[in-house]
Design a protein around this motif. Structure first.
Motif, mmCIF file in Angstrom:
data_model
loop_
_atom_site.group_PDB
_atom_site.id
_atom_site.type_symbol
_atom_site.label_atom_id
_atom_site.label_comp_id
_atom_site.label_asym_id
_atom_site.label_seq_id
_atom_site.Cartn_x
_atom_site.Cartn_y
_atom_site.Cartn_z
ATOM 1 N N SER A 72 -0.510 -1.319 6.815
ATOM 2 C CA SER A 72 -0.914 -0.051 6.197
ATOM 3 C C SER A 72 -0.865 -0.185 4.675
ATOM 4 O O SER A 72 -0.287 -1.128 4.133
ATOM 5 N N ALA A 73 -1.438 0.783 3.999
ATOM 6 C CA ALA A 73 -1.439 0.770 2.532
ATOM 7 C C ALA A 73 -0.017 0.777 1.978
ATOM 8 O O ALA A 73 0.294 0.040 1.037
ATOM 9 N N SER A 74 0.869 1.585 2.554
ATOM 10 C CA SER A 74 2.241 1.647 2.048
ATOM 11 C C SER A 74 2.998 0.344 2.346
ATOM 12 O O SER A 74 3.772 -0.123 1.512
ATOM 13 N N GLU A 75 2.777 -0.243 3.515
ATOM 14 C CA GLU A 75 3.418 -1.523 3.845
ATOM 15 C C GLU A 75 2.920 -2.631 2.924
ATOM 16 O O GLU A 75 3.696 -3.470 2.458
ATOM 17 N N THR A 76 1.630 -2.609 2.648
ATOM 18 C CA THR A 76 1.030 -3.633 1.782
ATOM 19 C C THR A 76 1.594 -3.538 0.374
ATOM 20 O O THR A 76 1.929 -4.556 -0.239
ATOM 21 N N GLU A 77 1.733 -2.329 -0.141
ATOM 22 C CA GLU A 77 2.312 -2.140 -1.482
ATOM 23 C C GLU A 77 3.778 -2.545 -1.494
ATOM 24 O O GLU A 77 4.244 -3.205 -2.435
ATOM 25 N N ALA A 78 4.532 -2.201 -0.454
ATOM 26 C CA ALA A 78 5.945 -2.588 -0.370
ATOM 27 C C ALA A 78 6.079 -4.110 -0.297
ATOM 28 O O ALA A 78 6.972 -4.693 -0.924
ATOM 29 N N TYR A 79 5.199 -4.761 0.433
ATOM 30 C CA TYR A 79 5.217 -6.221 0.553
ATOM 31 C C TYR A 79 4.957 -6.863 -0.815
ATOM 32 O O TYR A 79 5.672 -7.766 -1.238
ATOM 33 N N ARG A 80 3.913 -6.364 -1.503
ATOM 34 C CA ARG A 80 3.566 -6.892 -2.822
ATOM 35 C C ARG A 80 4.731 -6.725 -3.793
ATOM 36 O O ARG A 80 5.105 -7.660 -4.500
#
Length: 168
Positions: A72-80
């Motif tokens: 998801s967008a939030s998971e992707t941002e947290a990963y980055r």
């Protein structure tokens, strides 16, 4: 991409053990190389991670990067953010950030990238559009990465075999 499309080779379910492609078997125990599932996450979050930087991470930090969801967008941002902060702690600087392709080739089941076709032909293999469209996005991602001229391509044929495109 949602979790229903994730192949058994890639598990993002909380608490699940990550799975790897068979062609990665030589290094997944040690995580000395960046596994395909992490490479896909890197493309999803727009971070260029070099192997030299990956080697700064402890085994448990590498496992965290394998296990963290990045869909998801939030998971992707947290990963980055997690990855960039980890790099700053380990190396003193963040990784280069790349543009995120809004329509990555591995999600296109109707068009085989030229690099994949060219590499297959070099290996005396043929990938039909039907075979390509039957692959999961993670499998198409792997073939795209393994067909790049800058990549050591010894795993391209084993991947074709694993994905049942050519006989073993």
């Amino acid at each position: 991409m949602n979790n229903s499309k994730i192949t058994p080779h890639f598990s993002n379910e909380e608490g699940a053990n990550p799975k790897y492609f068979q062609f990665e078997a030589d290094f997944v125990g040690s995580l000395q190389c960046i596994p395909m599932q992490v490479r896909m996450k890197l493309d999803n979050c727009g971070v260029k991670l070099k192997l030299v930087d990956w080697n700064h991470f402890s085994h448990s930090e590498r496992e965290t990067l394998v296990n963290m969801p990045c869909v998801s967008a939030s998971e992707t941002e947290a990963y980055r953010q997690y990855l960039q902060n980890l790099l700053i702690v380990k190396t003193g600087q963040p990784a280069k950030e790349l543009a995120i392709d809004p329509q990555p080739a591995w999600l296109d089941a109707q068009s085989i990238p030229n690099s994949v076709q060219t590499k297959a032909q070099e290996c005396q293999a043929d990938i039909s559009l039907k075979q390509w469209s039957n692959l999961l996005p993670e499998q198409r991602f792997a073939l795209i990465k393994l067909s790049r001229p800058s990549h050591e391509n010894q795993n391209f044929v084993p991947a074709l075999q694993e994905f049942e495109i050519v006989p073993k």
